[in-house]
Design a protein around this motif. Structure first.
Motif, PDB file in Angstrom:
ATOM      1  N   LYS A 168      33.754  -6.901 -11.870  1.00  0.00           N
ATOM      2  CA  LYS A 168      34.399  -5.671 -12.341  1.00  0.00           C
ATOM      3  C   LYS A 168      33.382  -4.720 -12.965  1.00  0.00           C
ATOM      4  O   LYS A 168      33.460  -3.498 -12.788  1.00  0.00           O
ATOM      5  N   LEU A 169      32.430  -5.282 -13.702  1.00  0.00           N
ATOM      6  CA  LEU A 169      31.397  -4.450 -14.317  1.00  0.00           C
ATOM      7  C   LEU A 169      30.560  -3.745 -13.261  1.00  0.00           C
ATOM      8  O   LEU A 169      30.275  -2.539 -13.367  1.00  0.00           O
ATOM      9  N   VAL A 170      30.181  -4.472 -12.205  1.00  0.00           N
ATOM     10  CA  VAL A 170      29.387  -3.875 -11.125  1.00  0.00           C
ATOM     11  C   VAL A 170      30.192  -2.806 -10.403  1.00  0.00           C
ATOM     12  O   VAL A 170      29.667  -1.740 -10.039  1.00  0.00           O
ATOM     13  N   GLU A 171      31.481  -3.045 -10.200  1.00  0.00           N
ATOM     14  CA  GLU A 171      32.325  -2.053  -9.531  1.00  0.00           C
ATOM     15  C   GLU A 171      32.411  -0.762 -10.338  1.00  0.00           C
ATOM     16  O   GLU A 171      32.371   0.337  -9.775  1.00  0.00           O
ATOM     17  N   ARG A 172      32.517  -0.874 -11.642  1.00  0.00           N
ATOM     18  CA  ARG A 172      32.564   0.334 -12.477  1.00  0.00           C
ATOM     19  C   ARG A 172      31.244   1.099 -12.407  1.00  0.00           C
ATOM     20  O   ARG A 172      31.229   2.333 -12.342  1.00  0.00           O
ATOM     21  N   ILE A 173      30.133   0.352 -12.407  1.00  0.00           N
ATOM     22  CA  ILE A 173      28.825   1.016 -12.331  1.00  0.00           C
ATOM     23  C   ILE A 173      28.661   1.737 -10.995  1.00  0.00           C
ATOM     24  O   ILE A 173      28.192   2.884 -10.927  1.00  0.00           O
ATOM     25  N   LEU A 174      29.067   1.082  -9.905  1.00  0.00           N
ATOM     26  CA  LEU A 174      28.963   1.705  -8.582  1.00  0.00           C
ATOM     27  C   LEU A 174      29.868   2.929  -8.476  1.00  0.00           C
ATOM     28  O   LEU A 174      29.502   3.935  -7.851  1.00  0.00           O
ATOM     29  N   LYS A 175      31.033   2.857  -9.074  1.00  0.00           N
ATOM     30  CA  LYS A 175      31.951   3.993  -9.029  1.00  0.00           C
ATOM     31  C   LYS A 175      31.365   5.195  -9.762  1.00  0.00           C
ATOM     32  O   LYS A 175      31.443   6.338  -9.286  1.00  0.00           O
ATOM     33  N   GLU A 195      18.794   2.872  -5.114  1.00  0.00           N
ATOM     34  CA  GLU A 195      19.840   1.856  -5.059  1.00  0.00           C
ATOM     35  C   GLU A 195      19.842   1.050  -6.357  1.00  0.00           C
ATOM     36  O   GLU A 195      18.792   0.730  -6.915  1.00  0.00           O
ATOM     37  N   ILE A 196      21.019   0.758  -6.827  1.00  0.00           N
ATOM     38  CA  ILE A 196      21.157   0.012  -8.077  1.00  0.00           C
ATOM     39  C   ILE A 196      20.814  -1.445  -7.815  1.00  0.00           C
ATOM     40  O   ILE A 196      21.353  -2.074  -6.899  1.00  0.00           O
ATOM     41  N   VAL A 197      19.908  -1.961  -8.615  1.00  0.00           N
ATOM     42  CA  VAL A 197      19.463  -3.344  -8.450  1.00  0.00           C
ATOM     43  C   VAL A 197      20.591  -4.278  -8.864  1.00  0.00           C
ATOM     44  O   VAL A 197      21.206  -4.113  -9.924  1.00  0.00           O
ATOM     45  N   GLY A 198      20.869  -5.230  -8.026  1.00  0.00           N
ATOM     46  CA  GLY A 198      21.894  -6.211  -8.333  1.00  0.00           C
ATOM     47  C   GLY A 198      23.273  -5.811  -7.891  1.00  0.00           C
ATOM     48  O   GLY A 198      24.231  -6.561  -8.094  1.00  0.00           O
ATOM     49  N   SER A 199      23.404  -4.607  -7.302  1.00  0.00           N
ATOM     50  CA  SER A 199      24.727  -4.182  -6.858  1.00  0.00           C
ATOM     51  C   SER A 199      25.158  -4.912  -5.596  1.00  0.00           C
ATOM     52  O   SER A 199      26.339  -5.140  -5.373  1.00  0.00           O
ATOM     53  N   VAL A 200      24.172  -5.255  -4.757  1.00  0.00           N
ATOM     54  CA  VAL A 200      24.477  -5.984  -3.526  1.00  0.00           C
ATOM     55  C   VAL A 200      24.027  -7.424  -3.713  1.00  0.00           C
ATOM     56  O   VAL A 200      22.839  -7.692  -3.910  1.00  0.00           O
TER      57      VAL A 200
END
Length: 212
Positions: A168-175, A195-200
């Motif tokens: 959920k935290l990663v989803e908020r950051i990507l959004k 690209e955000i590190v750790g997003s994928v």
């Protein structure tokens, strides 16, 4: 009536009028049936028994410790309480103080009313004993300890998260990142966001077990 008799009558009349005038001046009232006037017994003024004071317009920074030290110069402070917000603990700028003797309380009320303190004019009033709320001094010994909000936020941020919370935290950051890129493109700025590190996250490898 001879001359001597007239003189004697005049003396009696003058004495009687002087007595009546003296009695009327010193007497509080004259009885209806006549006679000498009576003077009421002197009544002593009622002494105040109030020992609790209401203090308003207390400046910021003038808390329990400072108030106890300041008002302690008048006499022994029995109890002291500042009204505070239950959630934040901030002062509401009014409070109550109780002294051992009513004489000291009256002196404080007379001398500290309209007293300028830290650009605030104090309002000090005596509270009659019958008007003191029975729960006024409930928990007056409690001293508010301010919370360290930065420490609490640091603990909340650094706490261990489950896999679902991390997702959920990663989803908020990507959004938020997508919304930022959209605003950049709308402003016609030629910029490619890294690209955000750790997003994928890599897909977990399948482990094959040897069949017996």
């Amino acid at each position: 009536m001879g001359a001597k008799a007239k003189k004697a009558m005049k003396k009696k009349l003058s004495k009687a009028t002087s007595l009546i005038s003296n009695q009327t001046e010193s007497a509080d009232f004259l009885p209806l049936e006549g006679g000498p006037g009576r003077k009421l017994p002197a009544q002593k003024p009622l002494e105040s028994t109030a020992t609790v004071l209401y203090i308003a317009r207390i400046p910021h920074g003038f808390f329990e410790k400072e108030m106890e030290g300041f008002f302690g110069q008048f006499g022994k402070v029995k109890r002291l309480r500042i009204a505070r917000n239950k959630k934040t603990g901030k002062s509401k700028h009014f409070g109550y103080i109780e002294f051992d003797s009513p004489e000291v309380a009256k002196i404080v009320a007379d001398s500290m009313h309209n007293y300028l303190l830290y650009e605030h004019i104090l309002k000090v009033h005596l509270i009659a004993p019958e008007h003191v709320h029975p729960k006024l001094w409930k928990g007056f010994n409690y001293r508010h300890i301010p919370l360290n909000w930065s420490e609490l936020e640091r603990k909340r941020h650094n706490k261990e998260r489950t896999l679902g919370e991390h997702r959920k935290l990663v989803e908020r950051i990507l959004k938020r990142n997508q919304a930022r890129q959209k605003r950049i493109r709308a402003a016609r700025i030629d910029y490619e966001c890294p690209e955000i590190v750790g997003s994928v996250q890599p897909t977990p490898k399948k482990i094959k077990f040897d069949e017996d």
